[in-house]
Design a protein around this motif. Structure first.
Motif, PDB file in Angstrom:
ATOM      1  N   ASP A  88      -2.680   0.993  -7.869  1.00 48.10           N
ATOM      2  CA  ASP A  88      -3.347   0.075  -6.950  1.00 48.10           C
ATOM      3  C   ASP A  88      -2.311  -0.872  -6.332  1.00 48.10           C
ATOM      4  OD1 ASP A  88      -5.015  -2.697  -6.586  1.00 48.10           O
ATOM      5  OD2 ASP A  88      -6.298  -0.927  -6.355  1.00 48.10           O
ATOM      6  N   PRO A  89      -2.483  -1.290  -5.079  1.00 48.65           N
ATOM      7  CA  PRO A  89      -1.542  -2.244  -4.470  1.00 48.65           C
ATOM      8  C   PRO A  89      -1.390  -3.540  -5.268  1.00 48.65           C
ATOM      9  CG  PRO A  89      -2.887  -1.257  -2.777  1.00 48.65           C
ATOM     10  CD  PRO A  89      -3.449  -0.792  -4.100  1.00 48.65           C
ATOM     11  N   ALA A  96       0.831  -1.212   0.000  1.00 46.23           N
ATOM     12  CA  ALA A  96       0.000   0.000   0.000  1.00 46.23           C
ATOM     13  C   ALA A  96       0.865   1.261   0.000  1.00 46.23           C
ATOM     14  CB  ALA A  96      -0.926   0.000   1.206  1.00 46.23           C
ATOM     15  N   GLU A  97       1.968   1.243   0.742  1.00 44.59           N
ATOM     16  CA  GLU A  97       2.860   2.400   0.774  1.00 44.59           C
ATOM     17  C   GLU A  97       3.526   2.618  -0.581  1.00 44.59           C
ATOM     18  OE1 GLU A  97       4.268   2.421   5.437  1.00 44.59           O
ATOM     19  OE2 GLU A  97       5.240   1.017   4.067  1.00 44.59           O
ATOM     20  N   ARG A 150       1.157   6.063  -7.158  1.00 44.87           N
ATOM     21  CA  ARG A 150      -0.242   6.373  -7.499  1.00 44.87           C
ATOM     22  C   ARG A 150      -0.867   5.268  -8.357  1.00 44.87           C
ATOM     23  NH1 ARG A 150       1.244  12.530  -8.555  1.00 44.87           N
ATOM     24  NH2 ARG A 150       1.053  13.246  -6.427  1.00 44.87           N
ATOM     25  N   ALA A 178       2.332   1.584  -3.458  1.00 41.28           N
ATOM     26  CA  ALA A 178       1.260   1.986  -4.375  1.00 41.28           C
ATOM     27  C   ALA A 178       0.964   3.471  -4.249  1.00 41.28           C
ATOM     28  CB  ALA A 178       0.002   1.165  -4.092  1.00 41.28           C
ATOM     29  N   THR A 179       0.986   3.995  -3.048  1.00 47.47           N
ATOM     30  CA  THR A 179       0.749   5.419  -2.835  1.00 47.47           C
ATOM     31  C   THR A 179       1.840   6.249  -3.502  1.00 47.47           C
ATOM     32  OG1 THR A 179      -0.375   4.987  -0.750  1.00 47.47           O
ATOM     33  CG2 THR A 179       0.469   7.213  -1.076  1.00 47.47           C
ATOM     34  N   MET A 180       3.078   5.808  -3.403  1.00 47.55           N
ATOM     35  CA  MET A 180       4.193   6.542  -4.002  1.00 47.55           C
ATOM     36  C   MET A 180       4.064   6.618  -5.527  1.00 47.55           C
ATOM     37  SD  MET A 180       7.276   4.989  -1.700  1.00 47.55           S
ATOM     38  CE  MET A 180       8.600   5.980  -2.370  1.00 47.55           C
TER      39      MET A 180
END
Length: 68
Positions: free
Chosen positions: A24-25, A15-16, A22, A18-20
């Motif tokens: 989906d995990p 998840a981290e 942008r 994926a956030t970086m």
């Protein structure tokens, strides 16, 4: 300054990462299966990613230009 050992290197969750990027995990998991990222499995079977490797990959991705 001391060199970081692999054991002390920060690990990121899907998840981290994926956030970086942008995304989906699940995309991060696909990248690991395709060999774009090296994943480390926890004792519980969860994937973790080395922060230095993730940041290197992030730096190699072309960034979209801001229209303005």
């Amino acid at each position: 300054m001391s060199a970081r050992t692999p054991e002390s290197e920060p690990l990121l969750t899907p998840a981290e990462v994926a956030t970086m990027f942008r995304v989906d995990p699940k995309t991060v998991t696909r990248w690991a299966k395709a060999g774009k990222l090296t994943s480390i499995r926890t004792l519980g079977g969860h994937r973790r990613y080395r922060e230095t490797e993730v940041r290197a990959l992030l730096g190699s991705v072309p960034q979209p230009r801001a229209e303005g």
